[in-house]
Design an enzyme around this catalytic site. Sequence first.
Site, PDB file in Angstrom:
ATOM      1  N   ASP A 196     -16.548  10.760  -5.523  1.00 17.84           N
ATOM      2  CA  ASP A 196     -15.268  10.600  -6.099  1.00 17.84           C
ATOM      3  C   ASP A 196     -14.845   9.258  -5.556  1.00 17.84           C
ATOM      4  O   ASP A 196     -14.463   8.342  -6.510  1.00 17.84           O
ATOM      5  CB  ASP A 196     -14.218  11.619  -5.865  1.00 17.84           C
ATOM      6  CG  ASP A 196     -12.857  11.190  -6.278  1.00 17.84           C
ATOM      7  OD1 ASP A 196     -12.584  11.342  -7.702  1.00 17.84           O
ATOM      8  OD2 ASP A 196     -12.033  10.756  -5.621  1.00 17.84           O
ATOM      9  N   LYS A 200     -14.551   5.131  -7.771  1.00 18.37           N
ATOM     10  CA  LYS A 200     -13.376   4.397  -7.674  1.00 18.37           C
ATOM     11  C   LYS A 200     -13.611   2.978  -7.258  1.00 18.37           C
ATOM     12  O   LYS A 200     -13.129   2.163  -7.725  1.00 18.37           O
ATOM     13  CB  LYS A 200     -12.168   5.211  -6.908  1.00 18.37           C
ATOM     14  CG  LYS A 200     -11.646   6.408  -7.495  1.00 18.37           C
ATOM     15  CD  LYS A 200     -10.930   7.171  -6.862  1.00 18.37           C
ATOM     16  CE  LYS A 200     -10.353   8.461  -7.210  1.00 18.37           C
ATOM     17  NZ  LYS A 200      -9.594   9.507  -6.451  1.00 18.37           N
TER      18      LYS A 200
END
Length: 414
Positions: A196, A200
């Site tokens: 994750d 980003k």
Amino acid sequence: MVQVAVMGHGVVGSGVVEVLENHRDSIAKRAKEEINIKYILDIRDFPDSPYANKFTKSFDDILNDQEVKVVAEVMGGVNPAYDFTKRCLLAGKSVVTSNKELVATKGAELLAIAKDNNVNYLFEASVGGGIPIIRPMSQCLAANDVVEIAGILNGTTNFILTKMIKDHMSFEDALKMAQELGYAERNPAADVEGHDACRKIAILASLAYGKHIYPELVHTQGITKITLEDVAYAASWGGVIKLIGQVKRLEDGKLDISVEPMLIDSSSQLAGVDDVFNGILVKGDATGDVVFYGKGAGKLPTASAVVADIIDCVKHLKARKYLYWADGDASLVKPYEETEYPVYIRLESDDKTKASEKVLELFPGAKVIARTNAPENEIAFTTGSISVSESDKAIAELEKNGISVKSKIRISDL
């Protein structure tokens, strides 16, 4: 009145509908247009929803309706979100999204399609949830050359590490608590393995440096190997362990980019970012350090960012916003094995004298760290700046000599 559609009615999608409906009047003032949800796309039935008459299971209803000018894609994943987004853009509809996986893997292509069709593809909610970061970087910091971006980009892992640091909970117990509180999924791999955060930092790097940095180019390591012993040594050293996504441009023009646990000094602005909060540090050549802080996820914070993008699209139906990066490749990124930084290493040996001698031979200038109640056979130390390949080679040599290396963690200069 501008007609919009929402694709996906999960946590974020339902939040988007809620915000648009509950703040209809104030949103209309800001957008200078009334915004109406015409369709909500989902394969499930919601007969008890107050918006039951807006639901459809057919994407074609949205695609073929020329009245729909803006589409919110909050489905998650790459398929079918990629296909639906691409077709909406090609049909002249602006698209906003919270889908970090899609932006990180297909952003350059979708931005190019949006540009060619004079529409917008906006994704403020894809990084940091409700924390403004995409718009400030693309607009407010536009006069700066970005020197470096570093951040705590995943609230789940930050919560786990906070419990380990402050409550001395094991990784396993902290993860279980995060799952019970709804911060971690039943399968927590995307969070705890760093995927994750990788997506980003890839998005932020692409935005900052103008070329698409694909997730597979980012060295990614999660927190599953962090132990309470490491946490204790970090405290003795004078800092904490955080999962950091970081990118900086080197003197040769290449990018040093990674997601990995790092020891950061307690004086760092990121050291005090705890629990499910995120903190993103952007270093500009003119502004210096700018820090963005807040909850990086959640239904309404993320929905708020999605709706802000919808408003932006409505205000720019006839004048496209400039948000764009070109395609990129592996030549943009310095191979991780060649990057250099200090490291913390923890090892075990039945012969501490021999092990200490070997450490000083292989890591000249190594500094030993102590902690209370350390077992007799344990040694921990920090090194000077050393390349990843050199440190890995030295660790292999230690292992050959019967010395068991338990941990190696990057030391940050943040």
